[in-house]
Design a protein around this motif. Sequence first.
Motif, PDB file in Angstrom:
ATOM      1  N   GLY A 109      63.424  27.985  -7.838  1.00 16.17           N
ATOM      2  CA  GLY A 109      64.037  27.006  -8.723  1.00 16.17           C
ATOM      3  C   GLY A 109      63.348  26.836 -10.057  1.00 16.17           C
ATOM      4  N   GLY A 110      62.432  27.756 -10.390  1.00 17.36           N
ATOM      5  CA  GLY A 110      61.800  27.713 -11.704  1.00 17.36           C
ATOM      6  C   GLY A 110      60.534  26.884 -11.797  1.00 17.36           C
ATOM      7  N   MET A 111      60.089  26.287 -10.682  1.00 12.18           N
ATOM      8  CA  MET A 111      58.878  25.464 -10.740  1.00 12.18           C
ATOM      9  C   MET A 111      58.175  25.468  -9.386  1.00 12.18           C
ATOM     10  N   ALA A 172      65.983  17.783   4.729  1.00 12.15           N
ATOM     11  CA  ALA A 172      66.059  16.460   4.100  1.00 12.15           C
ATOM     12  C   ALA A 172      65.637  15.388   5.100  1.00 12.15           C
ATOM     13  N   GLY A 173      64.632  14.605   4.730  1.00 16.99           N
ATOM     14  CA  GLY A 173      64.134  13.543   5.588  1.00 16.99           C
ATOM     15  C   GLY A 173      63.084  13.979   6.597  1.00 16.99           C
ATOM     16  N   PRO A 188      59.359  21.275  -6.035  1.00 21.75           N
ATOM     17  CA  PRO A 188      59.448  19.946  -6.652  1.00 21.75           C
ATOM     18  C   PRO A 188      60.231  18.920  -5.842  1.00 21.75           C
ATOM     19  N   GLY A 189      61.138  19.361  -4.971  1.00 22.30           N
ATOM     20  CA  GLY A 189      61.934  18.407  -4.209  1.00 22.30           C
ATOM     21  C   GLY A 189      61.190  17.709  -3.092  1.00 22.30           C
ATOM     22  N   GLY A 217      60.746  16.344   3.166  1.00 22.58           N
ATOM     23  CA  GLY A 217      61.708  17.249   2.585  1.00 22.58           C
ATOM     24  C   GLY A 217      62.869  16.530   1.919  1.00 22.58           C
ATOM     25  N   PRO A 218      63.722  17.296   1.260  1.00 20.11           N
ATOM     26  CA  PRO A 218      63.873  18.740   1.434  1.00 20.11           C
ATOM     27  C   PRO A 218      62.975  19.569   0.523  1.00 20.11           C
ATOM     28  N   GLY A 219      62.586  20.738   1.021  1.00 20.37           N
ATOM     29  CA  GLY A 219      61.777  21.643   0.222  1.00 20.37           C
ATOM     30  C   GLY A 219      60.866  22.488   1.089  1.00 20.37           C
ATOM     31  N   THR A 220      59.993  23.218   0.422  1.00 22.54           N
ATOM     32  CA  THR A 220      59.069  24.129   1.080  1.00 22.54           C
ATOM     33  C   THR A 220      57.640  23.717   0.773  1.00 22.54           C
TER      34      THR A 220
END
Length: 271
Positions: A109-111, A172-173, A188-189, A217-220
């Motif tokens: 996602g660019g960041m 998410a969550g 970033p998320g 989350g959501p994210g890595t």
Amino acid sequence: MAMDVVDYEIKGSEMQFVEVELDPGEAAVGEAGSLMFMDAGIQMDTVFGDGGPQQGGFFGKLLGAGKRLVTGESLFTTVYTNQVSAKQRVAFAAPYPGKILPMDLRQLGGMLICQKDAFLCAARGVSLGIHFQQKLSVGFFGGEGFIMQKLEGDGLAFVHAGGTVVRRELQAGQTLMVDTGCMVAMTPGVNFEIQYVGKIKTALFGGEGLFFAKVTGPGTVWLQSLPFSRLASRVFAAAPQTGGGGRGEGSVLGGFGAGGLLGGVLGGDDE
């Protein structure tokens, strides 16, 4: 600024290095002190900040370098540019045992947000900045996690982590409790908070510190099994606490009477 698309190869197991192949005119940006070797056709140039285009002349460059200083890094980075018509290679070595992680920022996602000492090198065009955690509790109790590095762009960056690395995909969550030093990087998320361990006895005698990092989350997220701070504290604890060269180093039996004497003799004491 257009990103350079570089080829690479990560070599080694515990003590790794990454070998980057540069086409004519391509360049890589390396953290100060990370160079292992390079071909003769590569030119080094030490610059303020991350080597990217800075706005505002001298003051813009100074601001970019100042951001790196806040994260505990050097004011300077080194740009390695291929100045000849053939492919050239440059290699960057990990500073301590662990793994080098290739991060394609375009796919992320660019960041990417990472620990302040995790960045190793990147293709030219990746921007290095700082990321402040917004919650006040993180600032007071987050330790290593308060001020982090921010890598932006759509190129390839290389991040170093200690020990073994695990990648966790959080829905998410979904929440994960992590030792603050074991966080390497996150997208970033991911929401990053600091949470008290909950019990006084555990906080005082558990050996894990007073606070956890709570990531949601959501994210890595990427986690490391051996933070450098943990490695350094173990080395310091095992090191002799008094001067005298051989005195105190002794043998593995140094804690026992006869063993301590034997250790002193073998260590060179002639008193």
